[in-house]
Design a protein around this motif. Sequence first.
Motif, PDB file in Angstrom:
ATOM      1  N   PRO A   1      94.811   3.398 113.435  1.00 33.14           N
ATOM      2  CA  PRO A   1      94.939   2.552 112.232  1.00 33.14           C
ATOM      3  C   PRO A   1      96.352   1.969 112.114  1.00 33.14           C
ATOM      4  O   PRO A   1      97.346   2.696 112.208  1.00 33.14           O
ATOM      5  CB  PRO A   1      94.644   3.527 111.083  1.00 33.14           C
ATOM      6  CG  PRO A   1      93.825   4.614 111.699  1.00 33.14           C
ATOM      7  CD  PRO A   1      94.309   4.746 113.098  1.00 33.14           C
ATOM      8  N   GLN A   2      96.440   0.664 111.906  1.00 31.33           N
ATOM      9  CA  GLN A   2      97.743   0.009 111.839  1.00 31.33           C
ATOM     10  C   GLN A   2      98.600   0.521 110.688  1.00 31.33           C
ATOM     11  O   GLN A   2      99.818   0.642 110.805  1.00 31.33           O
ATOM     12  CB  GLN A   2      97.555  -1.505 111.708  1.00 31.33           C
ATOM     13  CG  GLN A   2      96.963  -2.167 112.930  1.00 31.33           C
ATOM     14  CD  GLN A   2      96.943  -3.672 112.807  1.00 31.33           C
ATOM     15  OE1 GLN A   2      97.567  -4.254 111.918  1.00 31.33           O
ATOM     16  NE2 GLN A   2      96.209  -4.328 113.708  1.00 31.33           N
ATOM     17  N   ARG A   3      97.935   0.855 109.582  1.00 34.04           N
ATOM     18  CA  ARG A   3      98.697   1.252 108.397  1.00 34.04           C
ATOM     19  C   ARG A   3      99.316   2.650 108.523  1.00 34.04           C
ATOM     20  O   ARG A   3     100.034   3.088 107.624  1.00 34.04           O
ATOM     21  CB  ARG A   3      97.819   1.160 107.148  1.00 34.04           C
ATOM     22  CG  ARG A   3      97.453  -0.274 106.770  1.00 34.04           C
ATOM     23  CD  ARG A   3      96.764  -0.343 105.411  1.00 34.04           C
ATOM     24  NE  ARG A   3      97.650   0.083 104.331  1.00 34.04           N
ATOM     25  CZ  ARG A   3      97.279   0.131 103.041  1.00 34.04           C
ATOM     26  NH1 ARG A   3      96.035  -0.237 102.708  1.00 34.04           N
ATOM     27  NH2 ARG A   3      98.132   0.537 102.115  1.00 34.04           N
ATOM     28  N   ILE A   4      99.053   3.325 109.665  1.00 33.55           N
ATOM     29  CA  ILE A   4      99.678   4.635 109.871  1.00 33.55           C
ATOM     30  C   ILE A   4     101.199   4.499 109.897  1.00 33.55           C
ATOM     31  O   ILE A   4     101.938   5.431 109.574  1.00 33.55           O
ATOM     32  CB  ILE A   4      99.169   5.264 111.185  1.00 33.55           C
ATOM     33  CG1 ILE A   4      99.508   6.770 111.228  1.00 33.55           C
ATOM     34  CG2 ILE A   4      99.763   4.585 112.403  1.00 33.55           C
ATOM     35  CD1 ILE A   4      98.673   7.613 110.335  1.00 33.55           C
ATOM     36  N   VAL A   5     101.660   3.280 110.242  1.00 31.01           N
ATOM     37  CA  VAL A   5     103.105   3.060 110.328  1.00 31.01           C
ATOM     38  C   VAL A   5     103.765   3.177 108.959  1.00 31.01           C
ATOM     39  O   VAL A   5     104.974   3.414 108.871  1.00 31.01           O
ATOM     40  CB  VAL A   5     103.378   1.673 110.966  1.00 31.01           C
ATOM     41  CG1 VAL A   5     103.083   0.567 109.969  1.00 31.01           C
ATOM     42  CG2 VAL A   5     104.815   1.582 111.463  1.00 31.01           C
ATOM     43  N   GLU A   6     102.970   3.046 107.893  1.00 30.66           N
ATOM     44  CA  GLU A   6     103.530   3.188 106.549  1.00 30.66           C
ATOM     45  C   GLU A   6     104.004   4.615 106.268  1.00 30.66           C
ATOM     46  O   GLU A   6     104.781   4.851 105.348  1.00 30.66           O
ATOM     47  CB  GLU A   6     102.487   2.778 105.494  1.00 30.66           C
ATOM     48  CG  GLU A   6     102.069   1.316 105.609  1.00 30.66           C
ATOM     49  CD  GLU A   6     100.928   0.971 104.644  1.00 30.66           C
ATOM     50  OE1 GLU A   6     100.663   1.784 103.738  1.00 30.66           O
ATOM     51  OE2 GLU A   6     100.312  -0.102 104.811  1.00 30.66           O
ATOM     52  N   LEU A   7     103.551   5.555 107.085  1.00 31.26           N
ATOM     53  CA  LEU A   7     103.902   6.964 106.884  1.00 31.26           C
ATOM     54  C   LEU A   7     104.948   7.438 107.885  1.00 31.26           C
ATOM     55  O   LEU A   7     105.160   8.639 108.057  1.00 31.26           O
ATOM     56  CB  LEU A   7     102.644   7.842 107.021  1.00 31.26           C
ATOM     57  CG  LEU A   7     101.432   7.414 106.190  1.00 31.26           C
ATOM     58  CD1 LEU A   7     100.238   8.296 106.496  1.00 31.26           C
ATOM     59  CD2 LEU A   7     101.763   7.463 104.706  1.00 31.26           C
ATOM     60  N   LYS A   8     105.596   6.495 108.570  1.00 26.56           N
ATOM     61  CA  LYS A   8     106.465   6.838 109.697  1.00 26.56           C
ATOM     62  C   LYS A   8     107.649   7.722 109.319  1.00 26.56           C
ATOM     63  O   LYS A   8     108.194   8.426 110.167  1.00 26.56           O
ATOM     64  CB  LYS A   8     106.967   5.566 110.373  1.00 26.56           C
ATOM     65  CG  LYS A   8     107.886   4.703 109.514  1.00 26.56           C
ATOM     66  CD  LYS A   8     108.344   3.463 110.265  1.00 26.56           C
ATOM     67  CE  LYS A   8     109.299   2.628 109.421  1.00 26.56           C
ATOM     68  NZ  LYS A   8     109.765   1.427 110.164  1.00 26.56           N
ATOM     69  N   GLU A   9     108.045   7.707 108.056  1.00 23.67           N
ATOM     70  CA  GLU A   9     109.228   8.478 107.659  1.00 23.67           C
ATOM     71  C   GLU A   9     108.899   9.918 107.301  1.00 23.67           C
ATOM     72  O   GLU A   9     109.816  10.734 107.152  1.00 23.67           O
ATOM     73  CB  GLU A   9     109.921   7.810 106.466  1.00 23.67           C
ATOM     74  CG  GLU A   9     110.414   6.396 106.733  1.00 23.67           C
ATOM     75  CD  GLU A   9     111.490   6.344 107.804  1.00 23.67           C
ATOM     76  OE1 GLU A   9     112.167   7.371 107.997  1.00 23.67           O
ATOM     77  OE2 GLU A   9     111.645   5.292 108.447  1.00 23.67           O
TER      78      GLU A   9
END
Length: 605
Positions: free
Chosen positions: A444-452
Amino acid sequence: MSRFQRRGCLADSRAGFRTETEQEPAVPQGLIKGARKSGQLNLSGRGLSQVPQSVWRINVDVPEESHQNLSFGAADDRWWEQTDLTKLILASNKLQCLSEDIKLLPALIVLDVHDNKLSSLPKSLGELENLQRLNASNNMLKVIPDEMCKLKLLKSLLLQHNQLEQIPEGIGELLGLDELDLSNNSLLSIPSSLSGLTSLVRFNLSNNKLKSLPAEISRMKSLKQLDCTSNLLETIPPELASMASLEQLYLRHNKLCFLPELPSCKLLKELHVGNNRIETLGPEHLKHLSSLITLELRDNKLKSLPEEIGLLQGLERLDLTNNDISSLPCALGNLPNLKSLLLEGNPLRGIRRDIFNKGTQELLKYLRSRVKTADTTDNNDGTALTAMTLPSESTINLHALTTLKALEYSEKQATSIPNEIFNAVENISITTVNFSKNQLTEVPQRIVELKETVCDLNLGFNKLSSVSLHLCMLQRLTHLDLRNNALTSLPSEMEALPKLQIIILSFNRFKTFPDVLYRISTLDTILASSNQIGFVDPLQLKSMLKLTTLDLQNNDLLQVPPELGNCENLRSLNLDGNPFRNPRAAILAKGTAAVLEYLRSRIPT
């Protein structure tokens, strides 16, 4: 000319003309000649019952070729430029003794005589002042000569699988020793003088007859691994609790009635105390073990677990098999990294058998469901804030989001993760994401929103054929589960994951070992069973200094490179189910240490 000849060590003026007697086992002259150039001689597995005199005198006698008509223009034939012998391997022969003439090889750095029939070691061994590694395991040694305690440069001393009942007090003077293996002997005690081994990192005392440990062992300030498995220990000295460097402690198969308290062992990652008589596990045993990854308590007499088990936030494996536990604390469900919870053989009540049969994650989910839901609060619009029902008819448990910092959307057979799932996160610092058992074909592309914040990502049991670069941006990721997908490769950009420790790639379609994994220095566990991997690079694996677990079961390895034996950091190496012929199944069954030792013995010199 060697330095021994320059010193005038040619006591016998006819030494250069002597010939071996017919009784001496034959050693090819090519090996002797090559050893003079390389400084290394490997005579393992040659059926030798004695070591030929020519080996002991290799740097003393003038070579036979010096009397032949040689072309002095050929650099390869310059016998007078011979190198002193630094490595001698005599493993897997029939040697019953070693000559005192071993003192004629004072440049030796490595001496390997394991797997022979030695009942003693020569006293002159103490004159090998340059010796750093001595492997005399798998022999019939009953005593160790005191003279061996003079080897001040010795770093590794392997004496396992002998008949030792005691060891010299003087071994405590080997201040440079970082590895000492005394396992599988008949030791009744160990001298307190071993406290002088302040550089010791690995100490193996397993399978002896020890009834106690000296309190002075706590002075081994560098010790990381202590193995006392299969002894007769009834108590552990309280001083052990001050060993601040300890990372692995093995106390299985003893007679312990109490678990030791370890307030200073804040780096302890593995604690194995199975097969004892422990009845109580209290808060005092757990509150200091914040780094614990594995806790093994099987085959004891535990009746309960304290709620403080929830303090072990890094715990990944908990083995409680065959105890007397009738109920489980709900706090178990709050352990975010727990992957394996073993409970067979306990009289548990109130948990249905079908929940057990579904595995650890379902059991933890059940325990979390029993946790008392957090107090309901109000939104700005005055409506009750409990759970959010999405158009996909899934439910997000706000308790899981806010308390466990976990985002779950698994077993939905979904081809994509609904935006509402990510929208629900808002400003919550999610650490765990579980999107397993769906039909996802891409990350899922939006997984990057949790990168921190995300540390644990489970994408297992989907239909992923590739890993997107979005995943490679998760800077805090430590655990990645990609099992049961359709992956054939991993992107080189995964090298940018600075904290990744565990990766699970089992049941995919890898035909080669992913090169990028060699470059992720933080990895300590790689599980890649049930693929089609045909080769691994042992040299690159050796450079992965933190790698302790490598699972390559059920792949297509036609051969196991002997150099893999040099990966001495491996605590668990699984190779079953591959089509190679060697190592044989009998060797594999002996465990990782035996496999690595076997592979090292086959490394060509």
